[in-house]
Design an enzyme around this catalytic site. Structure first.
Site, mmCIF file in Angstrom:
data_model
loop_
_atom_site.group_PDB
_atom_site.id
_atom_site.type_symbol
_atom_site.label_atom_id
_atom_site.label_comp_id
_atom_site.label_asym_id
_atom_site.label_seq_id
_atom_site.Cartn_x
_atom_site.Cartn_y
_atom_site.Cartn_z
ATOM 1 C CG ASP A 11 23.031 6.903 -4.298
ATOM 2 O OD1 ASP A 11 22.624 7.310 -5.416
ATOM 3 O OD2 ASP A 11 22.264 6.394 -3.462
ATOM 4 C CE LYS A 13 27.688 7.908 -0.762
ATOM 5 N NZ LYS A 13 27.313 6.506 -0.651
#
Ligand code: SF4
Length: 235
Positions: free
Chosen positions: A138, A120
Site C-alpha cells: 500500500d 493488493k
C-alpha cells in the site's frame, strides 16, 4: 542492499512494532474482503466506523444484493468513491453466489478476478484470512521501502512487491507487511518522518539526505542571525 542490512531493518521494525496487525475490523474472510475493498483511498479508521453498522446489517453476499444499489450507497456514503464501491460490492456478491457458493475463494488468481479486488486487496485477504504468506504494497509500504532503499525510487508497486518478496524471508512476508504499514503510519510518516529519532537513520538514504538538508538550513539561519547581530552592534 546486503542481507545483513535487510535483517537489521526487519529486526528494528519488529522491535518497534511487535504487535503490528491488520487494523481493519473483520470477523471472517468475507468481511475482510469488503473492508479492504472499501479502504481504497480511505483511512482504515473511517472504514471501521462504517463497518460497525454495515456488518450488523449485511452478513452474507445474499444480504448485499437483497437491497437496491441506492440503499447500499447510502450505507457506505461516508467512504470515498462510495458509488463505485457499492456497485463493485454487489457485483462481487453476485459472483460469489453464482460461482463460489457464497464463499470468498482462497486463491489469489480467483480473488483478483472479482470486481473491485486488485492485487493488493487479494494479498491482504490471502495472508490475513487464509494464512498464505503475501506482502501487500500500500502507500505506506511503498514509501518506506523506497526511503530505506529496499526498493528503487522509480519502482512500480509490483516491482516493490517483488523486491520485498526476494529480500524478506517468506515466513515473514505477512508480518513484515503489517510492520511496514505501522512504521509508515506512525513513524516514517509521509510529510514528517521522525528521522531525528529513527533507529534506522544509519542505513536510510532518505533520512541522511533529510538530516543533511536540515543541518545546512540551520547553519544558514545561524550565519544570518550572526550577521544581523553584527549589523546591530555596528550601527
Ligand atoms: S531515517 Fe527518516 S526517512 Fe529513514 S526510515 Fe527513519 S524516519 Fe523514515
Amino acid at each position: 542492499m546486503n542481507a545483513t542490512t535487510v535483517r537489521h531493518i526487519l529486526d528494528t521494525i519488529a522491535n518497534m512494532f511487535p504487535d503490528a496487525h491488520c487494523e481493519l475490523n473483520h470477523s471472517n474472510a468475507f468481511e475482510l474482503t469488503i473492508a479492504v475493498l472499501l479502504s481504497a483511498q480511505c483511512t482504515d479508521e473511517t472504514v471501521n466506523k462504517v463497518t460497525v453498522d454495515l456488518f450488523q446489517k449485511y452478513k452474507t453476499p445474499e444480504d448485499y444484493i437483497a437491497v437496491p444499489l441506492e440503499e447500499l450507497e447510502q450505507d457506505i456514503r461516508r467512504i470515498g468513491l462510495y458509488r463505485n464501491k457499492a456497485k463493485h460490492i454487489q457485483n462481487m456478491c453476485r459472483i460469489l453466489i453464482e460461482q463460489y457458493e457464497g464463499e470468498v475463494p482462497s486463491e489469489h488468481d480467483r480473488l483478483v478476478q472479482l470486481p473491485g479486488v486488485g492485487r493488493k486487496t487479494a494479498n491482504v485477504v490471502v495472508s490475513n484470512a487464509f494464512g498464505v504468506p503475501a506482502i501487500a504494497v500500500d502507500t505506506h509500504v511503498e514509501r518506506v521501502s523506497k526511503r530505506l532503499g529496499l526498493a528503487g525510487w522509480k519502482d512500480s508497486v509490483l516491482e516493490v512487491e517483488k523486491k520485498l518478496m526476494k529480500r524478506v524471508p517468506m515466513d515473514e512476508w505477512t508480518l513484515t507487511h503489517h510492520r511496514l504499514i505501522f512504521f509508515g503510519r506512525y513513524h516514517c510518516k509521509a510529510q514528517s518522518p521522525k528521522c531525528q529519532v529513527c533507529p534506522l537513520l544509519d542505513v536510510c538514504r532518505e533520512g541522511k539526505k533529510r538530516m543533511k538538508t536540515s543541518q545546512i538550513r540551520k547553519d544558514k539561519e545561524r550565519k544570518s542571525s550572526a550577521l544581523n547581530q553584527n549589523k546591530i552592534v555596528n550601527e
